[in-house]
Design a protein around this motif. Structure first.
Motif, PDB file in Angstrom:
ATOM      1  N   ALA A  24       0.823  -1.207   0.000  1.00 33.21           N
ATOM      2  CA  ALA A  24       0.000   0.000   0.000  1.00 33.21           C
ATOM      3  C   ALA A  24       0.859   1.260   0.000  1.00 33.21           C
ATOM      4  CB  ALA A  24      -0.922   0.011   1.214  1.00 33.21           C
ATOM      5  N   ALA A  25       0.503   2.209  -0.846  1.00 30.49           N
ATOM      6  CA  ALA A  25       1.116   3.536  -0.822  1.00 30.49           C
ATOM      7  C   ALA A  25       0.246   4.437   0.044  1.00 30.49           C
ATOM      8  CB  ALA A  25       1.213   4.090  -2.237  1.00 30.49           C
ATOM      9  N   VAL A  26       0.885   5.313   0.806  1.00 28.84           N
ATOM     10  CA  VAL A  26       0.175   6.235   1.685  1.00 28.84           C
ATOM     11  C   VAL A  26       0.614   7.655   1.346  1.00 28.84           C
ATOM     12  CG1 VAL A  26      -0.216   6.941   4.073  1.00 28.84           C
ATOM     13  CG2 VAL A  26      -0.018   4.522   3.508  1.00 28.84           C
ATOM     14  N   ALA A  27      -0.361   8.554   1.158  1.00 28.84           N
ATOM     15  CA  ALA A  27      -0.052   9.928   0.759  1.00 28.84           C
ATOM     16  C   ALA A  27      -0.747  10.916   1.689  1.00 28.84           C
ATOM     17  CB  ALA A  27      -0.508  10.172  -0.675  1.00 28.84           C
ATOM     18  N   PRO A  28      -0.057  12.021   2.050  1.00 30.94           N
ATOM     19  CA  PRO A  28      -0.691  13.032   2.898  1.00 30.94           C
ATOM     20  C   PRO A  28      -1.836  13.713   2.160  1.00 30.94           C
ATOM     21  CG  PRO A  28       1.429  13.816   2.087  1.00 30.94           C
ATOM     22  CD  PRO A  28       1.322  12.383   1.687  1.00 30.94           C
ATOM     23  N   ALA A  29      -2.934  13.978   2.883  1.00 24.43           N
ATOM     24  CA  ALA A  29      -4.106  14.600   2.282  1.00 24.43           C
ATOM     25  C   ALA A  29      -4.456  15.938   2.914  1.00 24.43           C
ATOM     26  CB  ALA A  29      -5.305  13.665   2.406  1.00 24.43           C
ATOM     27  N   GLY A  30      -3.879  16.222   4.068  1.00 28.07           N
ATOM     28  CA  GLY A  30      -4.191  17.438   4.812  1.00 28.07           C
ATOM     29  C   GLY A  30      -3.763  17.236   6.249  1.00 28.07           C
ATOM     30  N   ALA A  48      -7.871  -7.850  -4.539  1.00 27.02           N
ATOM     31  CA  ALA A  48      -6.807  -8.742  -4.993  1.00 27.02           C
ATOM     32  C   ALA A  48      -6.164  -9.474  -3.817  1.00 27.02           C
ATOM     33  CB  ALA A  48      -5.755  -7.944  -5.757  1.00 27.02           C
ATOM     34  N   ARG A  49      -6.091  -8.835  -2.659  1.00 30.20           N
ATOM     35  CA  ARG A  49      -5.465  -9.444  -1.490  1.00 30.20           C
ATOM     36  C   ARG A  49      -6.226 -10.699  -1.049  1.00 30.20           C
ATOM     37  NH1 ARG A  49      -2.100  -5.766   1.405  1.00 30.20           N
ATOM     38  NH2 ARG A  49      -1.987  -3.730   0.371  1.00 30.20           N
ATOM     39  N   GLY A  50      -7.519 -10.559  -0.857  1.00 29.23           N
ATOM     40  CA  GLY A  50      -8.317 -11.690  -0.401  1.00 29.23           C
ATOM     41  C   GLY A  50      -8.417 -12.792  -1.431  1.00 29.23           C
ATOM     42  N   ALA A  51      -8.511 -12.414  -2.714  1.00 31.56           N
ATOM     43  CA  ALA A  51      -8.630 -13.419  -3.768  1.00 31.56           C
ATOM     44  C   ALA A  51      -7.365 -14.263  -3.846  1.00 31.56           C
ATOM     45  CB  ALA A  51      -8.910 -12.743  -5.107  1.00 31.56           C
ATOM     46  N   HIS A  52      -6.216 -13.616  -3.785  1.00 30.91           N
ATOM     47  CA  HIS A  52      -4.970 -14.383  -3.854  1.00 30.91           C
ATOM     48  C   HIS A  52      -4.816 -15.266  -2.614  1.00 30.91           C
ATOM     49  CE1 HIS A  52      -0.982 -15.318  -5.424  1.00 30.91           C
ATOM     50  NE2 HIS A  52      -0.629 -15.405  -4.147  1.00 30.91           N
ATOM     51  N   ALA A 151      -9.313 -12.115   5.773  1.00 34.87           N
ATOM     52  CA  ALA A 151      -7.947 -12.076   6.300  1.00 34.87           C
ATOM     53  C   ALA A 151      -6.998 -11.475   5.272  1.00 34.87           C
ATOM     54  CB  ALA A 151      -7.496 -13.477   6.698  1.00 34.87           C
ATOM     55  N   GLY A 152      -7.185 -11.831   4.007  1.00 33.35           N
ATOM     56  CA  GLY A 152      -6.354 -11.239   2.959  1.00 33.35           C
ATOM     57  C   GLY A 152      -6.528  -9.731   2.897  1.00 33.35           C
ATOM     58  N   ALA A 153      -7.773  -9.279   2.970  1.00 37.29           N
ATOM     59  CA  ALA A 153      -8.030  -7.835   2.965  1.00 37.29           C
ATOM     60  C   ALA A 153      -7.393  -7.156   4.171  1.00 37.29           C
ATOM     61  CB  ALA A 153      -9.538  -7.583   2.941  1.00 37.29           C
ATOM     62  N   GLY A 154      -7.401  -7.848   5.295  1.00 34.66           N
ATOM     63  CA  GLY A 154      -6.855  -7.279   6.525  1.00 34.66           C
ATOM     64  C   GLY A 154      -5.366  -7.035   6.493  1.00 34.66           C
ATOM     65  N   THR A 155      -4.646  -7.644   5.526  1.00 35.37           N
ATOM     66  CA  THR A 155      -3.206  -7.425   5.429  1.00 35.37           C
ATOM     67  C   THR A 155      -2.865  -5.971   5.129  1.00 35.37           C
ATOM     68  OG1 THR A 155      -3.176  -8.002   3.065  1.00 35.37           O
ATOM     69  CG2 THR A 155      -2.805  -9.790   4.647  1.00 35.37           C
ATOM     70  N   LEU A 156      -3.827  -5.232   4.620  1.00 35.64           N
ATOM     71  CA  LEU A 156      -3.608  -3.814   4.343  1.00 35.64           C
ATOM     72  C   LEU A 156      -3.268  -3.036   5.609  1.00 35.64           C
ATOM     73  CD1 LEU A 156      -3.804  -1.319   2.479  1.00 35.64           C
ATOM     74  CD2 LEU A 156      -6.290  -1.370   2.832  1.00 35.64           C
ATOM     75  N   PHE A 157      -3.790  -3.462   6.754  1.00 34.67           N
ATOM     76  CA  PHE A 157      -3.612  -2.686   7.979  1.00 34.67           C
ATOM     77  C   PHE A 157      -2.144  -2.511   8.352  1.00 34.67           C
ATOM     78  CE2 PHE A 157      -2.949  -2.424  12.554  1.00 34.67           C
ATOM     79  CZ  PHE A 157      -3.591  -1.229  12.819  1.00 34.67           C
ATOM     80  N   GLU A 158      -1.385  -3.589   8.408  1.00 37.10           N
ATOM     81  CA  GLU A 158       0.012  -3.484   8.836  1.00 37.10           C
ATOM     82  C   GLU A 158       0.831  -2.640   7.872  1.00 37.10           C
ATOM     83  OE1 GLU A 158       1.660  -3.962  11.459  1.00 37.10           O
ATOM     84  OE2 GLU A 158       0.146  -5.037  12.619  1.00 37.10           O
ATOM     85  N   LEU A 179     -13.503  -6.307   3.839  1.00 34.95           N
ATOM     86  CA  LEU A 179     -12.390  -5.405   4.126  1.00 34.95           C
ATOM     87  C   LEU A 179     -12.477  -4.883   5.551  1.00 34.95           C
ATOM     88  CD1 LEU A 179      -9.910  -3.735   3.285  1.00 34.95           C
ATOM     89  CD2 LEU A 179     -11.500  -2.018   2.366  1.00 34.95           C
ATOM     90  N   PHE A 180     -13.662  -4.450   5.933  1.00 33.02           N
ATOM     91  CA  PHE A 180     -13.836  -3.940   7.297  1.00 33.02           C
ATOM     92  C   PHE A 180     -13.494  -4.996   8.340  1.00 33.02           C
ATOM     93  CE2 PHE A 180     -16.737  -4.251  10.900  1.00 33.02           C
ATOM     94  CZ  PHE A 180     -16.255  -3.188  11.668  1.00 33.02           C
ATOM     95  N   ALA A 181     -13.998  -6.211   8.171  1.00 36.22           N
ATOM     96  CA  ALA A 181     -13.755  -7.260   9.165  1.00 36.22           C
ATOM     97  C   ALA A 181     -12.267  -7.569   9.279  1.00 36.22           C
ATOM     98  CB  ALA A 181     -14.535  -8.523   8.794  1.00 36.22           C
ATOM     99  N   GLY A 182     -11.574  -7.652   8.137  1.00 34.20           N
ATOM    100  CA  GLY A 182     -10.151  -7.925   8.171  1.00 34.20           C
ATOM    101  C   GLY A 182      -9.357  -6.809   8.824  1.00 34.20           C
ATOM    102  N   LEU A 183      -9.672  -5.566   8.459  1.00 36.07           N
ATOM    103  CA  LEU A 183      -8.964  -4.427   9.039  1.00 36.07           C
ATOM    104  C   LEU A 183      -9.253  -4.301  10.533  1.00 36.07           C
ATOM    105  CD1 LEU A 183      -9.429  -1.726   6.260  1.00 36.07           C
ATOM    106  CD2 LEU A 183      -7.316  -2.922   6.863  1.00 36.07           C
TER     107      LEU A 183
END
Length: 306
Positions: A24-30, A48-52, A151-158, A179-183
């Motif tokens: 994941a890329a993270v960018a400042p927004a304000g 794509a995370r959960g599917a893989h 669980a795959g979607a939740g990998t975004l959190f770390e 996504l919500f449950a994984g995060l």
């Protein structure tokens, strides 16, 4: 395969998807706000995370049939499933409502999927998908309601947390709740608050919280093509009952305004489902001094209507 959604499942998913998905890329927004640019993920969404993870886990267990995989989707989960199936060398058969956005249908066919347009709603497409799985022997995946997918979607959190040390809150749009449950599962270990954003007329999670159980809801929103699940997953409802979770509803006008602002102010093109998260932060601003990440979860949209 028996699975449960817990922090260990998210860590296992991170190991499976490493090197296959884009970090994941993270960018400042304000002031105090960052965007997690997950719309840049393979296939244009977090799916794509959960599917893989789903297919890799089954392949590792010797449970991936030659008939491949099938899924019903509003579009994004189907794209991710087709992409992951191609990676694993098996066919994908994707069922979508007849009104699915043309941009998603065309991309699905580009990934080599067998696309079946059935009915007017996700529920009708799901019924047809389940019938096909029973008849063909294909592995039946789900757009959101499976522990491996969540669980795959939740990998975004770390990945977000590594980019933003001291993260206080995460804002995420909710459809069926994968996504919500994984995060939320991953965030709970670190005391990070979650704002669960839904359109006012597409509120499966909010309605389940109100009823105290999973219930069916009508879907009538500009974000319905990606957030239009008629019911939330049981895992999502369990995660939403945690005190660090807040359910936020936003009107369609706020969603379209947020999507337009992302384009006009940052030149970011996202779908209405992704803009729902920003609309929620505008509706329920974080306390001063907090560090907040807004997940921009998908970009499979036609930019001509910006």
């Amino acid at each position: 395969m028996e699975q449960q959604l817990d922090p260990a499942a998210v860590r296992a998913a991170a190991a499976r998807i490493a090197g296959h998905t884009r970090p994941a890329a993270v960018a400042p927004a304000g002031p105090g706000v960052w965007y997690a640019l997950e719309h840049l993920q393979h296939t244009g969404s977090f799916k794509a995370r959960g599917a893989h993870n789903f297919l890799a886990a089954h392949a590792g267990a010797g449970a991936l049939p030659a008939a491949g995989v099938t899924i019903a989707s509003g579009g994004n989960a189907g794209l991710a499933c087709a992409w992951a199936a191609r990676t694993h060398g098996v066919p994908a058969t994707v069922f979508l409502p007849a009104a699915a956005p043309r941009v998603k249908v065309d991309r699905l066919r580009g990934y080599g999927a067998d696309v079946r347009l059935v009915g007017e709603t996700y529920a009708e497409a799901l019924d047809a998908c389940q019938e096909f799985a029973a008849r063909s022997g294909a592995l039946s995946s789900h757009a959101y309601d499976h522990p491996l997918v969540a669980a795959g979607a939740g990998t975004l959190f770390e990945e977000i947390r590594a980019a933003l040390p001291g993260l206080d809150a995460l804002v995420v749009a909710v459809g069926g709740g994968g996504l919500f449950a994984g995060l939320a599962t991953a965030a709970r270990e670190h005391g990070v608050r979650i704002l669960a954003a839904e359109p006012e007329n597409c509120r499966a999670l909010n309605a389940a919280l109100e009823a105290g159980r999973v219930v069916d809801v009508p879907v009538a929103s500009v974000a319905g093509d990606s957030l239009g699940a008629p019911r939330v997953s049981a895992d999502a409802l369990r995660a939403a009952r945690h005190p660090d979770v807040e359910s936020v509803l936003v009107p369609d006008t706020a969603i379209t305004a947020a999507r337009r602002a992302l384009w006009e102010e940052h030149r970011l093109v996202v779908e209405n489902g992704a803009a729902t998260a920003l609309a929620a932060l505008r509706t329920a601003p974080a306390p001063p001094g907090e560090r907040v990440a807004v997940v921009l979860c998908g970009a499979n949209t036609d930019p001509r209507d910006l």
